[in-house]
Write an enzyme that holds these catalytic residues in place. Structure first.
Site, short mmCIF file in Angstrom:
data_model
loop_
_atom_site.label_atom_id
_atom_site.label_comp_id
_atom_site.label_asym_id
_atom_site.label_seq_id
_atom_site.Cartn_x
_atom_site.Cartn_y
_atom_site.Cartn_z
N GLY A 80 0.84 -1.19 0.00
CA GLY A 80 0.00 0.00 0.00
C GLY A 80 0.87 1.24 0.00
O GLY A 80 2.04 1.18 0.41
N GLN A 86 2.76 10.10 1.82
CA GLN A 86 4.10 9.52 1.88
C GLN A 86 5.00 10.05 0.76
O GLN A 86 6.22 9.88 0.83
CB GLN A 86 4.04 7.99 1.80
CG GLN A 86 3.37 7.35 3.03
CD GLN A 86 3.31 5.86 2.92
OE1 GLN A 86 2.42 5.31 2.26
NE2 GLN A 86 4.25 5.16 3.52
N CYS A 93 6.17 0.30 8.06
CA CYS A 93 5.74 1.40 7.21
C CYS A 93 6.94 1.86 6.37
O CYS A 93 8.06 1.95 6.89
CB CYS A 93 5.22 2.57 8.06
SG CYS A 93 4.63 3.97 7.11
N LEU A 94 6.69 2.11 5.10
CA LEU A 94 7.79 2.54 4.23
C LEU A 94 8.33 3.91 4.63
O LEU A 94 9.40 4.31 4.21
CB LEU A 94 7.35 2.55 2.76
CG LEU A 94 7.01 1.19 2.16
CD1 LEU A 94 6.54 1.32 0.72
CD2 LEU A 94 8.17 0.21 2.28
N HIS A 122 -4.52 0.96 7.27
CA HIS A 122 -3.17 1.54 7.43
C HIS A 122 -3.02 2.74 6.48
O HIS A 122 -2.50 3.78 6.87
CB HIS A 122 -2.10 0.48 7.12
CG HIS A 122 -0.68 0.99 7.17
ND1 HIS A 122 0.21 0.62 8.15
CD2 HIS A 122 0.00 1.83 6.34
CE1 HIS A 122 1.38 1.23 7.93
NE2 HIS A 122 1.27 1.96 6.84
N GLU A 123 -3.54 2.58 5.25
CA GLU A 123 -3.42 3.67 4.26
C GLU A 123 -4.32 4.86 4.61
O GLU A 123 -3.89 6.01 4.52
CB GLU A 123 -3.73 3.16 2.85
CG GLU A 123 -2.87 2.00 2.37
CD GLU A 123 -1.40 2.18 2.68
OE1 GLU A 123 -0.74 1.18 3.00
OE2 GLU A 123 -0.89 3.33 2.66
N HIS A 178 -2.88 7.12 7.11
CA HIS A 178 -1.91 8.10 6.58
C HIS A 178 -2.60 9.38 6.13
O HIS A 178 -2.03 10.47 6.24
CB HIS A 178 -1.10 7.52 5.41
CG HIS A 178 0.08 6.68 5.79
ND1 HIS A 178 1.09 7.15 6.62
CD2 HIS A 178 0.43 5.43 5.46
CE1 HIS A 178 2.00 6.19 6.78
NE2 HIS A 178 1.62 5.14 6.08
O1 LIG Z 1 1.57 3.07 3.95
C1 LIG Z 1 2.04 2.10 3.35
N1 LIG Z 1 3.18 1.54 3.71
O2 LIG Z 1 3.88 2.11 4.70
C2 LIG Z 1 3.65 0.27 3.17
C3 LIG Z 1 3.34 -0.87 4.14
C4 LIG Z 1 1.85 -1.09 4.23
C5 LIG Z 1 1.45 -2.34 5.03
C6 LIG Z 1 2.02 -2.39 6.46
C7 LIG Z 1 0.99 -3.20 7.26
C8 LIG Z 1 -0.29 -3.15 6.52
C9 LIG Z 1 -0.06 -2.39 5.24
C10 LIG Z 1 4.05 -2.09 3.61
O3 LIG Z 1 3.69 -2.59 2.56
N2 LIG Z 1 5.14 -2.58 4.28
N3 LIG Z 1 5.53 -2.02 5.45
C11 LIG Z 1 6.98 -1.94 5.72
C12 LIG Z 1 7.80 -3.02 5.16
C13 LIG Z 1 7.00 -4.16 4.68
C14 LIG Z 1 5.88 -3.72 3.76
C15 LIG Z 1 5.00 -4.91 3.47
O4 LIG Z 1 4.15 -5.23 4.25
N4 LIG Z 1 5.30 -5.50 2.30
C16 LIG Z 1 4.70 -6.63 1.77
C17 LIG Z 1 3.82 -7.43 2.48
C18 LIG Z 1 3.27 -8.54 1.83
C19 LIG Z 1 3.63 -8.79 0.54
C20 LIG Z 1 4.51 -7.95 -0.11
N5 LIG Z 1 5.05 -6.87 0.52
NI NI Z 2 2.66 3.30 5.90
#
Ligand SMILES: O=CN(O)C[C@@H](CC1CCCC1)C(=O)N1NCCC[C@H]1C(=O)Nc1ccccn1
Ligand code: NI
Length: 187
Positions: free
Chosen positions: A60, A65, A114-115, A157-158, A161
């Site tokens: 997401g 962001q 979170c990225l 989560h989105e 934000h």
């Molecule tokens: O606001 C948006 N963000 O901050 C990106 C976040 C969003 C998710 C975090 C928890 C629910 C939504 C994100 O994706 N991550 N968080 C940081 C590193 C990992 C990554 C992730 O979960 N990756 C992933 C998971 C499954 C399959 C492929 N990739």
């Molecule tokens: Ni995030």
């Protein structure tokens, strides 16, 4: 093309702002932005592209962001079954809104990241288990859908934000892994 350099990190005040709704009809630049956000997520989940572009895999992304305080999110949730290439949810949402939610709560068993957060913050992020949301898509078409389980968590989560909320705001400070009775833990 969006890369990690475009993603702002905690400390940037934009992450704590309430983002502005977009007006319909969407501006061309808002449609292009949505497409680029979705492309980033797809690239980030493609091993070759992610390596080549040094992307952290994401499911997401929210416009704040990218230091753009607009109510735009993109989600690209892969199927948990690796055999199935089709993602379970892949779309750009303009002005997403939670219309209603379950009383039941849920959290990811592995916690959240979170990225925009370059550190691990351990603990359960307890959210609504199921949500009904409305949003407009890139064609300006209205949608009303129900989400549950992992997709529900991702969208919450989105949307957080868009309201200046970070995942760790939900973590119980005294006991990060405290869980009330009946909270669904999603693997
Ligand atoms: O606001 C948006 N963000 O901050 C990106 C976040 C969003 C998710 C975090 C928890 C629910 C939504 C994100 O994706 N991550 N968080 C940081 C590193 C990992 C990554 C992730 O979960 N990756 C992933 C998971 C499954 C399959 C492929 N990739
Ligand atoms: Ni995030």
């Amino acid at each position: 093309m969006i890369t990690m350099d475009n993603i702002i990190r905690e400390g940037n005040p934009t992450l704590r702002e309430v983002a502005e709704e977009v007006c319909l009809p969407l501006k061309e630049e808002e449609i292009v932005l949505g497409k680029k956000m979705l492309e980033f997520l797809k690239n980030s989940q493609d091993p070759e592209k992610a390596e080549e572009l040094h992307l952290r895999g994401g499911v997401g992304l929210a416009a704040p962001q990218l230091d753009i305080s607009k109510r735009i999110i993109a989600v690209h949730v892969p199927n948990s079954d690796p055999e199935i290439a089709e993602p379970t949810l892949s779309t750009v949402m303009y002005n997403p809104k939670i219309l209603s939610h379950s009383i039941q709560e849920a959290c990811l068993g592995e916690g959240e990241g979170c990225l925009s957060v370059d550190r691990e913050v351990p603990g359960y992020v307890v959210r609504h288990a199921k949500i009904t949301i409305s949003y407009y898509d890139m064609d300006g078409k209205p949608h009303k859908i129900r989400l549950k389980n992992y997709e529900s968590i991702v969208v919450q989560h989105e949307i957080d934000h868009l309201n200046g909320v970070m995942f760790y705001d939900h973590i119980n400070e005294k006991n990060p892994f405290a869980l009330k009775e009946g909270v669904l833990v999603i693997k």
